[in-house]
Design a protein around this motif. Structure first.
Motif, short mmCIF file in Angstrom:
data_model
loop_
_atom_site.label_atom_id
_atom_site.label_comp_id
_atom_site.label_asym_id
_atom_site.label_seq_id
_atom_site.Cartn_x
_atom_site.Cartn_y
_atom_site.Cartn_z
N TRP A 100 0.82 -1.21 0.00
CA TRP A 100 0.00 0.00 0.00
C TRP A 100 0.85 1.26 0.00
O TRP A 100 0.34 2.37 -0.18
CB TRP A 100 -0.94 0.01 1.21
CG TRP A 100 -0.29 -0.30 2.52
CD1 TRP A 100 -0.25 -1.50 3.15
CD2 TRP A 100 0.43 0.62 3.37
NE1 TRP A 100 0.44 -1.40 4.35
CE2 TRP A 100 0.87 -0.11 4.50
CE3 TRP A 100 0.74 1.98 3.29
CZ2 TRP A 100 1.59 0.47 5.55
CZ3 TRP A 100 1.47 2.55 4.32
CH2 TRP A 100 1.88 1.82 5.42
N GLU A 101 2.16 1.11 0.20
CA GLU A 101 3.05 2.27 0.14
C GLU A 101 3.21 2.76 -1.30
O GLU A 101 3.25 1.94 -2.22
CB GLU A 101 4.45 1.90 0.65
CG GLU A 101 4.57 1.59 2.11
CD GLU A 101 6.02 1.25 2.48
OE1 GLU A 101 6.90 1.31 1.58
OE2 GLU A 101 6.27 0.93 3.65
N PRO A 102 3.36 4.05 -1.51
CA PRO A 102 3.80 4.52 -2.82
C PRO A 102 5.29 4.25 -2.98
O PRO A 102 5.95 3.73 -2.07
CB PRO A 102 3.52 6.03 -2.76
CG PRO A 102 3.63 6.37 -1.30
CD PRO A 102 3.13 5.15 -0.56
N GLY A 103 5.83 4.55 -4.15
CA GLY A 103 7.27 4.42 -4.34
C GLY A 103 7.69 3.05 -4.80
O GLY A 103 7.01 2.39 -5.60
N LEU A 104 8.81 2.57 -4.27
CA LEU A 104 9.44 1.34 -4.73
C LEU A 104 8.51 0.14 -4.66
O LEU A 104 8.55 -0.72 -5.54
CB LEU A 104 10.70 1.08 -3.90
CG LEU A 104 11.51 -0.17 -4.26
CD1 LEU A 104 12.07 -0.08 -5.67
CD2 LEU A 104 12.63 -0.38 -3.24
N ARG A 105 7.68 0.04 -3.63
CA ARG A 105 6.86 -1.14 -3.42
C ARG A 105 5.39 -0.91 -3.70
O ARG A 105 4.51 -1.60 -3.19
CB ARG A 105 7.08 -1.66 -1.99
CG ARG A 105 8.52 -2.12 -1.78
CD ARG A 105 8.77 -2.73 -0.42
NE ARG A 105 10.10 -3.34 -0.37
CZ ARG A 105 10.62 -3.96 0.68
NH1 ARG A 105 9.89 -4.04 1.80
NH2 ARG A 105 11.82 -4.49 0.63
#
Length: 423
Positions: A100-105
């Motif tokens: 649920w994180e933005p960015g790399l994951r």
């Protein structure tokens, strides 16, 4: 094309034998027969089943070599593939986080990476598969999971809950936390300054400020009551296509039992003996990290992979965050005499094959896929890969400057001291 490895010290099921091994049309066709076709001089070298990596996320360093600095995905995939071949890994399950994180994951970044792997497959040298490393609070990932399960190479599914791990009570270590889905799970307060410090690294990876990350964590944490049903739904999706399924970082027998009931018969990186023993008692497969074994212990204070191997509580070693760790782990465990050489090699070949239900590879037997590695392993020194073959095709060949030349005494002394200083 027919190729014979001549005079190899071959790691065969149940024995080590100096023999010839012949492959043709991607399969092993004869052991012990005369040389045929192309001849590869393997005298003084080890011929072993190629490595199978069931969980590796070192590719993230190719995608984002510095915080919030992204590299073109095709270049990252190609470079990762070459690293795999040169470290003897013929089959790799890339642990692609769907979180649920933005960015790399981010979920969409994960789908883009999987699509790039599919598109690049004809140009890649090893078999690049996927572990759907699903964060169980990431409900937005279900469409991507469904899409991935219909892909050309069946992925595995790993149930990860780093959300509850982050939200655990501040005075509780990750190893001591309870079953995450229990109503008695002790949690931290979102306004606790110590939680801000605990999640700072995650915020940086996501490209968010500490305040924004905590605000997002709070919104996601509100989903907690719906998580069990969502896990059950994803597990049903996996069972319907026969995908291998794994629970991750278990700390309780209760956790292992709950996920086993969902069809997840693999315990990936159990953190405490209770969870590992519960898995063994139920006949589940157990995976530990090769870096743990190669370094002589867990860097976060969890179980020692070497101890688990010696106790018979490990079926497979995974590269985790460093591809060369698989070969290095075998070397260290051999140095420590944790088990015999064939048993140790099975932890990176046949064991992972059985864990992922890949019955066509993982051992040197007639009829098996010719996934092989040629290894230089001088006494008292680290092993190195000289060649990797995937379905009989040379994925990597490395010719050292002076094969067989004796090492200097200073180098030998360094090797003897290595395992005492690497921690």
């Amino acid at each position: 094309m027919i190729t014979t490895f001549v005079g190899a010290t071959a790691y065969l099921p149940g024995e080590v034998a100096e023999t010839n091994v012949t492959m043709s049309d991607g399969r092993i066709v004869e052991i012990g027969g005369p040389a045929q076709g192309e001849v590869i001089d393997a005298r003084g070298l080890i011929l072993a089943p190629a490595l199978i990596d069931v969980h590796g996320d070192a590719f993230e360093r190719q995608l984002m070599p510095r915080p919030d600095v992204y590299f073109p995905v095709e270049a990252a995939v190609i470079d990762t593939d070459r690293q795999l071949a040169s470290t003897g890994i013929a089959t790799a399950y890339h642990a692609i986080t769907l979180g649920w994180e933005p960015g790399l994951r981010d979920v969409n970044r994960g789908r883009g990476l999987m699509q790039a792997m599919r598109d690049l497959a004809p140009r890649l040298t090893v078999e690049n598969r996927v572990q759907l490393r699903w964060e169980t609070f990431a409900f937005e990932a279900l469409d991507v999971i469904d899409w991935a399960l219909g892909g050309p190479l069946l992925p595995s599914i790993a149930f990860n809950d780093h959300t509850s791990m982050a939200m655990r009570a501040m005075d509780t270590s990750v190893q001591d936390r309870g079953f995450e889905l229990s109503p008695d799970f002790a949690t931290a307060s979102l306004d606790d300054e110590r939680l801000r410090q605990r999640t700072a690294k995650n915020a940086k990876r996501a490209g968010l400020s500490d305040d924004d990350y905590l605000a997002l964590l709070g919104k996601v944490w509100d989903r907690r009551g719906e998580v069990p049903a969502m896990i059950a739904k994803v597990a049903e999706m996996g069972r319907s296509v026969g995908a291998p399924m794994l629970s991750h970082d278990d700390t309780r027998a209760e956790t292992r039992a709950w996920f086993r009931d969902q069809g997840a018969s693999v315990a990936e990186f159990p953190m405490v003996l209770e969870a590992a023993q519960a898995a063994r008692d139920a006949g589940d497969t157990i995976i530990f990290g090769a870096p743990n074994a190669a370094r002589g212990g867990s860097h976060i204070g969890s179980l020692s992979a070497g101890d688990m191997v010696e106790a018979g509580l490990c079926d497979a070693l995974a590269s985790d965050y460093f591809y060369p760790a698989m070969l290095a782990a075998v070397a260290r465990l051999d140095h420590e005499r944790r088990a015999d050489r064939l048993t140790l090699w099975s932890l990176v070949s046949d064991g992972p094959a059985r864990t992922m239900n890949l019955s066509d590879r993982g051992e040197i037997s007639v009829g098996k896929r010719a996934d092989l590695v040629l290894v230089d392993w001088p006494d008292g020194h680290a092993p190195s890969i000289l060649g990797t073959w995937v379905a009989g095709r040379a994925a990597y060949r490395g010719e050292p400057a002076a094969r067989g030349q004796s090492v200097t005494q200073s180098s030998k002394s360094l090797s003897q001291n290595y395992y005492e200083t690497v921690k």
